[in-house]
Design a protein around this motif. Structure first.
Motif, PDB file in Angstrom:
ATOM      1  N   VAL A 158       2.701 -25.473  92.717  1.00 27.78           N
ATOM      2  CA  VAL A 158       3.518 -24.537  91.959  1.00 27.78           C
ATOM      3  C   VAL A 158       2.831 -24.291  90.626  1.00 27.78           C
ATOM      4  O   VAL A 158       2.670 -25.218  89.822  1.00 27.78           O
ATOM      5  CB  VAL A 158       4.941 -25.076  91.741  1.00 27.78           C
ATOM      6  N   MET A 159       2.396 -23.058  90.407  1.00 28.53           N
ATOM      7  CA  MET A 159       1.770 -22.687  89.141  1.00 28.53           C
ATOM      8  C   MET A 159       2.877 -22.364  88.151  1.00 28.53           C
ATOM      9  O   MET A 159       3.577 -21.355  88.291  1.00 28.53           O
ATOM     10  CB  MET A 159       0.845 -21.479  89.328  1.00 28.53           C
ATOM     11  N   GLN A 160       3.077 -23.235  87.177  1.00 32.89           N
ATOM     12  CA  GLN A 160       4.169 -23.079  86.230  1.00 32.89           C
ATOM     13  C   GLN A 160       3.922 -21.899  85.305  1.00 32.89           C
ATOM     14  O   GLN A 160       2.821 -21.712  84.787  1.00 32.89           O
ATOM     15  CB  GLN A 160       4.348 -24.352  85.404  1.00 32.89           C
TER      16      GLN A 160
ATOM     17  N   GLN B 115       9.931 -27.866  87.678  1.00 26.97           N
ATOM     18  CA  GLN B 115      11.266 -27.284  87.607  1.00 26.97           C
ATOM     19  C   GLN B 115      11.621 -26.701  88.955  1.00 26.97           C
ATOM     20  O   GLN B 115      10.881 -25.912  89.519  1.00 26.97           O
ATOM     21  CB  GLN B 115      11.297 -26.188  86.538  1.00 26.97           C
ATOM     22  N   PRO B 116      12.763 -27.063  89.545  1.00 21.60           N
ATOM     23  CA  PRO B 116      13.095 -26.601  90.882  1.00 21.60           C
ATOM     24  C   PRO B 116      13.145 -25.085  90.939  1.00 21.60           C
ATOM     25  O   PRO B 116      13.801 -24.422  90.152  1.00 21.60           O
ATOM     26  CB  PRO B 116      14.487 -27.225  91.125  1.00 21.60           C
TER      27      PRO B 116
ATOM     28  N   LYS C 138       4.126 -20.157  93.730  1.00 17.02           N
ATOM     29  CA  LYS C 138       3.631 -21.121  94.704  1.00 17.02           C
ATOM     30  C   LYS C 138       2.340 -20.608  95.346  1.00 17.02           C
ATOM     31  O   LYS C 138       2.302 -19.503  95.881  1.00 17.02           O
ATOM     32  CB  LYS C 138       4.699 -21.387  95.757  1.00 17.02           C
ATOM     33  N   VAL C 139       1.306 -21.432  95.249  1.00 20.00           N
ATOM     34  CA  VAL C 139      -0.027 -21.059  95.747  1.00 20.00           C
ATOM     35  C   VAL C 139      -0.429 -22.042  96.842  1.00 20.00           C
ATOM     36  O   VAL C 139      -0.452 -23.252  96.601  1.00 20.00           O
ATOM     37  CB  VAL C 139      -1.059 -21.074  94.609  1.00 20.00           C
ATOM     38  N   PRO C 140      -0.748 -21.569  98.033  1.00 21.98           N
ATOM     39  CA  PRO C 140      -1.147 -22.497  99.107  1.00 21.98           C
ATOM     40  C   PRO C 140      -2.509 -23.101  98.849  1.00 21.98           C
ATOM     41  O   PRO C 140      -3.384 -22.482  98.230  1.00 21.98           O
ATOM     42  CB  PRO C 140      -1.157 -21.595 100.356  1.00 21.98           C
TER      43      PRO C 140
END
Length: 785
Positions: free
Chosen positions: A610-612, A620-621, A626-628
């Motif tokens: 997850v790239m914040q 943080q939920p 989101k990067v595979p």
């Protein structure tokens, strides 16, 4: 064990009630808005919109709730679950294999369960949230919850719960601190609400008179006062909810109960626990409180155990559980390798896909262990770039010094961990058997300081475990890779690559055309302002250094195949090595460069990061992009055969040394289908400015094709740059069948394929007329993998 298919439907009243209430609330709020607007303007004619709102908004929503109920039903099979649902303009079906279940939750809503004896059972899998199934508002939910557990045991899960390793509940102090945080947010909202009511009242008094202002004032104060009372009641319920939670770690399961009025019971089988982490703030540290999060196999599937006094003990119990799970030899759903049919000559028998060799974990006695820290000097040097802004440089330097001095990395016998301890605690721990890939990075600074950075990817965590700027002498990289299931064996195969002016020009044709158009525009602009002519040589010479840099990158690029893993090496100055086992590769994709035999080769690895976004807290939920995880190579030769060769390797049909060879096309194509053009073009025809793009979209749709073979699903698309994407059946976690409004209008639908550890579909068979047949074909075959 359930012997036959069982079907369930939700209880009508309980299923429709939330939807009916939602429709009424939405319509009422809109009506109140219309009344307020009529008083504020004033424009009494707006009141005529009220019956229109109730007729054309409320009635369709109520009918839609009824239609949704008629389509909602659930099926329990011996080895999978099915959910059918839909709405006014849609139909859908989701199927989930029991061998992929990671988290099961029973919810007993307070009033609905008390009066109607109904509840919800939610089953989550190793894939994305889109692949979960919820049995909503069903009768006898406890019985269904128990049936799911029984079926999971029958499908290979342990779940005996013979011994309790740890049990704990949130402390009263922890519940109070949680309530205090909530109070600050609620207080701000209440102040804003009362202020807005006062301002609105004053405005209406000025424009429509005191009577209208008084009406709005009474409504506003009543709404605000009711909100305050409901909030206070909610805080009390929240406190009781927290103090009555119980988290229990058994020898093969993690289970927990939550809730005061609405009760939740849930469990996670130890086979699918990926990792655990501890987080605590400075205040938590003062009060002796901990938050523990547990990740299941799947993206964004963290479960948070909050406000605990014995967080380290709980985390240690979970670590023991993960270690026990790592030692089991047969995972849920696994079967013995199929033998050659009796009476069939072994030499003439059709090759059968064999499983990739199972990962063998390094024993505790042979494991390498170590503890190390960040190199402080290597961590601080990059910050010198901001020294021209002294305040920013000073703050960043102090922050990095604190981080480097207070972060400890540990490699243990069963797991790896990172711990930051300063005015709070943040721990992250990965079990070796849940690791899907390892990335090793080196830069010129690393060469100078003799350091490196190691990222470990896990199937369940939203962030990789990163050993940043550690000394090369402190870490035994080969031993660490072995403990992650990656042996440093010899290279058995390698992808060939080549680079030249022709292929580069074709690859970058659109960029070159754009630069030529800019140069032409500058030439025209030079009539009015001649100095812009100086920019044209810069534009025309720009491709030369770009091509030179690409040539250098291709020369340094290398993708090699070993006994059980693939390795990719990239970078000129900033070098990366990526390692991933074959059994963690979930999707293969190639893109061919027109008029050549070269192209891009890309494999996707289970899991994602997850790239914040700026301002978001870590993990943080639901936050961030989101990067595979993936590795790739450019300008690979004979790109047309690479997907087939890679799939054959993953199925165990060929050895890594044969990756460059052309293999016979699979003749066992179960079905071939193409997307329908009307579905793709229709949205573009609605808006006239998009009409010029409609022919291109139609062409792209015309050349696309989907093939369902005996062991995989293949998607082919692209006009000039032709792309091939393949997902093996034995990588599929769940499938879905959907038909939206456009699909119903044109008689088409789509089938969505999801694999483990991703939040987005890996492949979608979109807008095909025979979508039901495609779904059934995949459904009958993918569970065999």
């Amino acid at each position: 064990m359930v012997a036959e298919v069982q079907e369930f439907t939700p209880r009508r009243t309980a299923f429709m009630w939330p939807r009916v209430v939602g429709a009424l609330v939405l319509t009422t709020l809109l009506s109140v808005g219309i009344v307020v607007a009529a008083l504020l303007v004033p424009a009494w004619w707006l009141m005529a919109a009220l019956p229109v709102v109730w007729l054309f908004l409320l009635l369709p929503m109520l009918y839609g709730a009824h239609v949704a109920y008629t389509k909602e039903r659930y099926e329990i099979h011996a080895n999978h679950l099915v959910c059918h649902r839909g709405g006014l303009l849609s139909d859908g079906r989701t199927e989930l294999e029991l061998r992929n279940v990671t988290h099961v939750r029973l919810r007993l809503p307070w009033l609905r369960h008390r009066f109607f004896k109904i509840g919800d059972v939610r089953i989550e899998s190793a894939g994305s949230a889109a692949s979960e199934i919820t049995f909503e508002a069903i009768q006898n939910p406890v019985d269904v919850y128990e049936q799911v557990q029984e079926l999971m045991r029958a499908n290979g899960y342990s779940m005996k719960r013979a011994e309790v390793l740890h049990e704990e509940s949130p402390t009263a102090m922890g519940a109070v601190t949680d309530i205090v945080k909530t109070v600050f947010g609620v207080a701000f909202t209440m102040i804003w609400l009362f202020g807005a009511t006062f301002g609105l009242t004053m405005g209406i008094i000025e424009s429509a008179g005191p009577v209208a202002g008084g009406v709005v004032s009474v409504l506003g104060i009543g709404f605000a006062g009711g909100s305050v009372l409901l909030t206070l009641a909610g805080l009390v319920v929240r406190y009781l909810d927290l103090t009555r939670r119980t988290y229990t770690v058994y020898d093969d399961t993690v289970s927990y109960t939550e809730g005061f009025l609405t009760r939740d019971n849930a469990f996670i089988p130890y086979e699918n626990i990926a990792d655990a982490a501890i987080n605590r703030t400075f205040i938590d540290q003062m009060l002796g409180l901990y938050d523990v999060s547990v990740s299941c196999q799947g993206s964004g599937s963290e479960i948070h155990f909050r406000r605990l006094s014995r967080g380290p003990e709980l985390k240690e119990a979970i670590a023991t559980l993960v270690a026990n799970a790592s030692a089991i030899t047969v995972k849920p759903g696994e079967v013995a390798e199929a033998a050659t049919p009796e009476g069939e000559d072994e030499a003439e028998a059709k090759p059968v896909a064999k499983a990739v060799q199972k990962r063998e974990l390094v024993s505790a006695d042979d494991a390498w262990t170590g503890e190390f820290k960040m190199n402080v000097a290597r961590s601080l040097v990059p910050l010198l770039a901001s020294i021209l802004v002294p305040p920013a440089w000073l703050i960043a330097t102090i922050g990095m010094f604190i981080k480097a001095s207070n972060t400890t990395y540990t490699v243990g016998t069963h797991s790896m961990s990172s711990e930051y301890n300063f005015l709070g605690t943040k721990q992250q721990e990965f079990a070796y058997d849940k690791v899907t890939g390892v990335q090793v990075s080196r830069s010129p600074l690393d060469d100078f300081f003799k350091t490196l950075t190691v990222q470990i990817w896990s199937i369940g965590s939203p962030q990789p475990l990163t050993f940043s700027n550690v000394a090369v002498d402190d870490i035994d990289l080969g031993a660490l890779l072995r403990q992650c299931g990656i042996d440093e064996d010899e290279v058995q195969g390698e992808l060939k690559q080549s680079f030249g002016p022709k292929v580069w020009l074709i690859q970058n044709a659109f960029l070159l055309i754009f630069l030529a158009m800019v140069a032409a525009a500058l030439l025209v602009a030079a009539v009015a302002f001649w100095p812009v002519l100086l920019l044209i040589p810069v534009l025309l010479l720009l491709p030369a250094p770009m091509a030179a840099i690409t040539a250098m990158r291709v020369k340094k690029q290398r993708i090699t195949f070993h006994g059980q893993h693939i390795e990719a090496q990239t970078g000129i100055f900033f070098k990366q090595h990526i390692y991933a086992r074959y059994d963690n590769i979930k999707k293969v994709e190639t893109t061919a460069i027109p008029f050549t035999e070269q192209g891009r080769f890309k494999v996707y690895i289970a899991g994602e990061r997850v790239m914040q976004q700026q301002g978001q807290q870590a993990q943080q939920p639901g936050g961030g992009i989101k990067v595979p995880y993936a590795l790739e190579g450019a300008y690979i030769e004979d790109i047309a055969i690479k997907v087939g060769a890679m799939d054959a390797l993953l199925l165990g049909l060929i050895e890594p040394s044969a990756i460059e060879e052309e293999h016979p096309q699979n003749d066992d194509v179960l079905t071939t289908t193409k997307p329908a053009i009307p579905n793709a073009v229709a949205p573009f025809l609605i808006f006239p400015p998009l009409w010029p793009f409609a022919p291109l979209v139609a062409w792209q749709t015309h050349v696309a094709q989907y093939e369902i073979e005996t062991d995989r699903v293949v998607m082919r698309r692209g006009i000039f740059f032709k792309s091939v994407t393949s997902v093996l059946f034995n990588r599929i976690d769940s499938i879905q069948q959907n038909q939206g409004a456009l699909g119903k209008a044109f008689g088409n639908g789509q089938v969505t394929i999801l694999t483990a550890g991703s939040s987005a579909p890996d492949l979608t068979v979109a807008n095909v007329p025979d979508y039901a047949e495609v779904y059934d074909t995949i459904r009958k075959n993918y569970g065999k993998g």
